[in-house]
Motif scaffolding. Structure first.
Motif, PDB file in Angstrom:
ATOM      1  N   PHE A  26       0.845  -1.201   0.000  1.00  0.00           N
ATOM      2  CA  PHE A  26       0.000   0.000   0.000  1.00  0.00           C
ATOM      3  C   PHE A  26       0.881   1.252   0.000  1.00  0.00           C
ATOM      4  O   PHE A  26       0.660   2.210  -0.755  1.00  0.00           O
ATOM      5  N   THR A  27       1.920   1.218   0.833  1.00  0.00           N
ATOM      6  CA  THR A  27       2.842   2.354   0.916  1.00  0.00           C
ATOM      7  C   THR A  27       3.525   2.583  -0.434  1.00  0.00           C
ATOM      8  O   THR A  27       3.633   3.724  -0.907  1.00  0.00           O
ATOM      9  N   ALA A  28       3.972   1.490  -1.052  1.00  0.00           N
ATOM     10  CA  ALA A  28       4.676   1.620  -2.340  1.00  0.00           C
ATOM     11  C   ALA A  28       3.746   2.204  -3.404  1.00  0.00           C
ATOM     12  O   ALA A  28       4.141   3.091  -4.166  1.00  0.00           O
ATOM     13  N   LYS A  29       2.495   1.718  -3.443  1.00  0.00           N
ATOM     14  CA  LYS A  29       1.551   2.236  -4.444  1.00  0.00           C
ATOM     15  C   LYS A  29       1.257   3.707  -4.183  1.00  0.00           C
ATOM     16  O   LYS A  29       1.132   4.495  -5.118  1.00  0.00           O
ATOM     17  N   SER A  30       1.114   4.057  -2.909  1.00  0.00           N
ATOM     18  CA  SER A  30       0.828   5.451  -2.578  1.00  0.00           C
ATOM     19  C   SER A  30       1.994   6.352  -2.947  1.00  0.00           C
ATOM     20  O   SER A  30       1.804   7.474  -3.409  1.00  0.00           O
ATOM     21  N   ALA A  31       3.216   5.831  -2.746  1.00  0.00           N
ATOM     22  CA  ALA A  31       4.403   6.643  -3.029  1.00  0.00           C
ATOM     23  C   ALA A  31       4.470   7.024  -4.500  1.00  0.00           C
ATOM     24  O   ALA A  31       4.972   8.087  -4.855  1.00  0.00           O
ATOM     25  N   LEU A  32       3.947   6.147  -5.350  1.00  0.00           N
ATOM     26  CA  LEU A  32       4.063   6.396  -6.797  1.00  0.00           C
ATOM     27  C   LEU A  32       2.739   6.843  -7.402  1.00  0.00           C
ATOM     28  O   LEU A  32       2.536   6.742  -8.617  1.00  0.00           O
ATOM     29  N   ARG A  33       1.816   7.323  -6.584  1.00  0.00           N
ATOM     30  CA  ARG A  33       0.487   7.652  -7.138  1.00  0.00           C
ATOM     31  C   ARG A  33       0.549   8.831  -8.095  1.00  0.00           C
ATOM     32  O   ARG A  33      -0.159   8.867  -9.088  1.00  0.00           O
ATOM     33  N   ASN A  34       1.405   9.830  -7.793  1.00  0.00           N
ATOM     34  CA  ASN A  34       1.607  10.919  -8.754  1.00  0.00           C
ATOM     35  C   ASN A  34       2.971  10.670  -9.384  1.00  0.00           C
ATOM     36  O   ASN A  34       4.002  11.115  -8.893  1.00  0.00           O
ATOM     37  N   ARG A  35       2.933   9.918 -10.494  1.00  0.00           N
ATOM     38  CA  ARG A  35       4.185   9.377 -11.013  1.00  0.00           C
ATOM     39  C   ARG A  35       5.181  10.454 -11.421  1.00  0.00           C
ATOM     40  O   ARG A  35       6.373  10.334 -11.171  1.00  0.00           O
ATOM     41  N   ARG A  36       4.659  11.512 -12.058  1.00  0.00           N
ATOM     42  CA  ARG A  36       5.578  12.540 -12.550  1.00  0.00           C
ATOM     43  C   ARG A  36       6.279  13.208 -11.367  1.00  0.00           C
ATOM     44  O   ARG A  36       7.485  13.392 -11.371  1.00  0.00           O
ATOM     45  N   ARG A  37       5.471  13.550 -10.352  1.00  0.00           N
ATOM     46  CA  ARG A  37       6.055  14.228  -9.196  1.00  0.00           C
ATOM     47  C   ARG A  37       7.035  13.301  -8.459  1.00  0.00           C
ATOM     48  O   ARG A  37       8.129  13.714  -8.080  1.00  0.00           O
ATOM     49  N   SER A  38       6.618  12.049  -8.307  1.00  0.00           N
ATOM     50  CA  SER A  38       7.506  11.110  -7.609  1.00  0.00           C
ATOM     51  C   SER A  38       8.808  10.923  -8.378  1.00  0.00           C
ATOM     52  O   SER A  38       9.896  10.911  -7.794  1.00  0.00           O
ATOM     53  N   LEU A  39       8.679  10.809  -9.716  1.00  0.00           N
ATOM     54  CA  LEU A  39       9.870  10.592 -10.540  1.00  0.00           C
ATOM     55  C   LEU A  39      10.820  11.786 -10.432  1.00  0.00           C
ATOM     56  O   LEU A  39      12.039  11.616 -10.258  1.00  0.00           O
ATOM     57  N   LEU A  40      10.253  12.998 -10.506  1.00  0.00           N
ATOM     58  CA  LEU A  40      11.098  14.197 -10.414  1.00  0.00           C
ATOM     59  C   LEU A  40      11.770  14.280  -9.048  1.00  0.00           C
ATOM     60  O   LEU A  40      12.943  14.645  -8.944  1.00  0.00           O
ATOM     61  N   THR A  41      11.009  13.910  -8.011  1.00  0.00           N
ATOM     62  CA  THR A  41      11.596  13.934  -6.668  1.00  0.00           C
ATOM     63  C   THR A  41      12.715  12.903  -6.564  1.00  0.00           C
ATOM     64  O   THR A  41      13.794  13.186  -6.035  1.00  0.00           O
TER      65      THR A  41
END
Lengths: 382, 239
Positions: free
Chosen positions: A6-21
């Motif tokens: 659940f944590t992993a899916k939540s971490a990548l829910r906004n993929r663009r923002r997560s990727l940039l971070t």
């Protein structure tokens, strides 16, 4: 599904923002890893056991001032000294001035050089060949591979300090630690071309019989020449190397400043991402709490997300730094990088920084979100 | 005002204590310098197995009362026993655990987690239990089968219609087999057909599985599915 999933899916829910971070953290941790590798290379690497027994003796005034050649015999007579080899920096040009063709060329005494450097591991037959060949030289294995030389190869090195072009034959190959790549040639070859050089040496390499005697030998040598026209400065191989490093400026302060800036930057990036992510999910927090998640559980989920993102960035960053050093070390321009290594300890330290950044960046916004009452949260429009 | 529905309440086999016992519940909200009285001296009992509709105009305190029963909000005064538990004596952590075990909550706007599939959304409350992965899977399948969505387990909320999303939300509410289901305007965001499906499911849960259902609604038609309808007006429960 698990809470981790659940944590992993939540971490990548906004993929663009997560990727940039992740990329921002990766880049910052790449820099941090490089800084740690440089710090280790400069200040923590102890070198070989023989290196701990070696002294470099030079003119106290400056490295550019020579010492009388007879100092070699006097130094050899000091109790505790096992071997002495003179060294003279030639500073010539091989082929052209391109950085990939730069390497140190040092004139020395073939008879004693490998007595002082037994850890360089030259095959005895090659050492013997070099001793017999006045126009011979020995070459570090990495230089040999980089320039595709072979035993018997003729090298032409045009002097810039001395008006002499060396015509050398490669007689042997040795293995110096990374960062110490050089070729050594018989100093008599140069002295024959320039007789005044017979009476001087650039400096002396000294091997003591025990690392315990290094300080005593150091003091004895410097004391012996204290009142002479050319007083000496003896220092350990490590101190001599650090002296070169310090010529570049206050490297320690520079590395620390960059490292602190990097950590602060990733903290801001991660904190901003988590603050945005958590603010958008106030309602979701209320739903989770309605389903039975405790405040601590909610904080744990968010902190877990932040740590996951920071760790991904950390893994990418440390891998990138290790790759960069490995690739850079292969290229002629990156010769200095060979002295640096991304060790498991450095990787662990960088990943620990990533974990701490994740924890710190998410803790406060997550705690504040978890403090919202369920009723307030469910009314939240975000 | 109390009205009786066309659906009869399941007969009690033995005398059972009321599942909800609210006494003199009052709730005052403080907004800036104003005080808003949401509930005033509300006393209410709900029998186990009942299907109760709470009706009233906006701001009458229906959702506030529902939240009080779910222990997601605390009253300013009064006591509330749910399944024999004085729920306001529980601290936040105990209340969270209690909700997880005893309460199924259905929201008007479904409130599914967008990155989780239907099955994962339903499984969410079970992650807090000691059930094994296999047992959780079994519970999730049963719950989704009950709401007729066993073939949508891998779908994300955005791939479902509003009615289907609400059915997933119902499955999430019942997956831990709570005794009481609390629904806050469960058909408020649905078309007639979907609303009817959702109400049928809730009726079935009440009648076949003896779940006590408390439903807040504006819709008289929806309230018609309940056995008992209670009206709230400006924070007062009508007699």
């Amino acid at each position: 599904m698990t809470l981790t999933g659940f944590t992993a899916k939540s971490a990548l829910r906004n993929r663009r923002r997560s990727l940039l971070t992740i990329l921002s953290i990766a880049f910052s941790l790449l820099l941090l890893t490089l800084m740690m590798a440089v710090w280790r290379g400069f200040y923590l690497t102890k070198g070989t056991p023989a290196g701990a027994r070696r002294l470099m003796v030079r003119n106290r005034t400056s490295l550019t001032f020579p010492l009388p050649a007879y100092y070699g015999q006097k130094i050899a007579a000091v109790p505790g000294v096992k071997a002495v080899a003179p060294a003279l920096w030639f500073g010539g040009v091989y082929k052209n001035n391109k950085p990939q063709n730069f390497f140190a060329q040092i004139g020395t005494d073939p008879k004693t050089f490998f007595q002082v450097y037994p850890d360089y591991g030259i095959p005895p037959a090659q050492w013997a060949a070099w001793r017999r060949d006045r126009a011979g030289c020995v070459v570090d294995a990495r230089l040999m591979a980089q320039h595709h030389w072979h035993l018997g190869q003729h090298l032409f090195i045009k002097g810039t300090i001395f008006p002499v072009t060396l015509q050398l034959t490669v007689d042997g190959v040795f293995h110096a630690p990374p960062g110490f790549e050089a070729i050594y040639f018989n100093q008599k070859y140069l002295q024959k071309a320039m007789p005044p050089l017979t009476s001087i040496a650039g400096m002396f390499y000294v091997l003591t019989d025990s690392s315990k005697n290094v300080s005593r030998v150091e003091r004895t040598i410097d004391g012996m020449f204290q009142n002479s026209p050319a007083p000496t400065r003896s220092e350990t191989e490590r101190a001599f190397f650090l002296g070169f490093v310090n010529m570049l400026g206050n490297i320690k302060a520079f590395i620390l400043a960059i490292s602190l800036a990097v950590v602060f930057a990733i903290l801001l990036v991660s904190a901003n991402t988590m603050a945005m992510s958590i603010r958008e999910r106030i309602r979701e927090v209320a739903v989770l709490k309605t389903l039975g998640f405790t405040q601590r559980g909610v904080v744990g989920l968010f902190v877990g997300e932040a740590v996951a993102i920071a760790l991904l960035g950390g893994i990418l960053g440390t891998a990138g730094a290790a790759g960069l050093i490995a690739m850079g070390g292969q290229s002629p321009q990156g010769a200095l990088l060979k002295a640096f290594t991304v060790t498991p300890g450095i990787v662990a330290a960088a990943l620990l920084v990533a974990v701490v950044v994740g924890l710190v960046s998410a803790a406060l916004p997550a705690w504040r979100a978890a403090q919202h009452s369920i009723v307030e949260g469910l009314r939240h429009a975000g | 005002m109390t009205t009786t529905a066309p659906f009869p309440a399941p007969a009690k086999t033995v005398a059972e204590p009321d599942i909800v016992e609210a006494e003199h519940i009052g709730k005052v909200f403080h907004r800036d310098s104003f005080e808003v009285v949401a509930l005033e001296d509300v006393s209410l009992t709900i029998a186990r197995g009942d299907f109760v509709a709470l009706m009233g105009p906006s701001g009458s305190g229906k959702t506030t009362l529902l939240n009080m029963i779910a222990a997601v909000d605390r009253p300013t005064s009064g006591t509330m026993r749910v399944m024999g538990q004085d729920i306001y004596r529980l601290n936040d952590r105990e209340a969270a655990r209690w909700r997880n075990e005893k309460i199924g909550y259905i929201f008007q706007t479904f409130n599914l987690i967008p990155v989780l599939t239907a099955a994962e959304n339903v499984e969410l409350p079970l992650l807090l239990t000691r059930l094994s992965k296999g047992e959780r899977r079994e519970h999730v399948e049963t719950a989704l089968r009950l709401v007729g969505l066993q073939d949508r387990m891998g779908h994300l909320p955005k791939q479902l219609s509003g009615g289907q999303e609400q059915r997933v939300a119902i499955a999430r509410a019942i997956v831990s087999d709570p005794a009481i289901l609390l629904a806050d305007e469960p058909t408020g965001d649905l078309d007639r057909q979907s609303a009817a499906e959702v109400l049928e499911i809730m009726t079935r849960l009440n009648q076949e599985f003896r779940k006590t259902v408390v439903m807040v609604t504006h819709d008289a038609h929806a309230a018609g599915y309940a056995h008992v309808t209670r009206h709230l007006e400006k924070g007062h429960l009508q007699a």
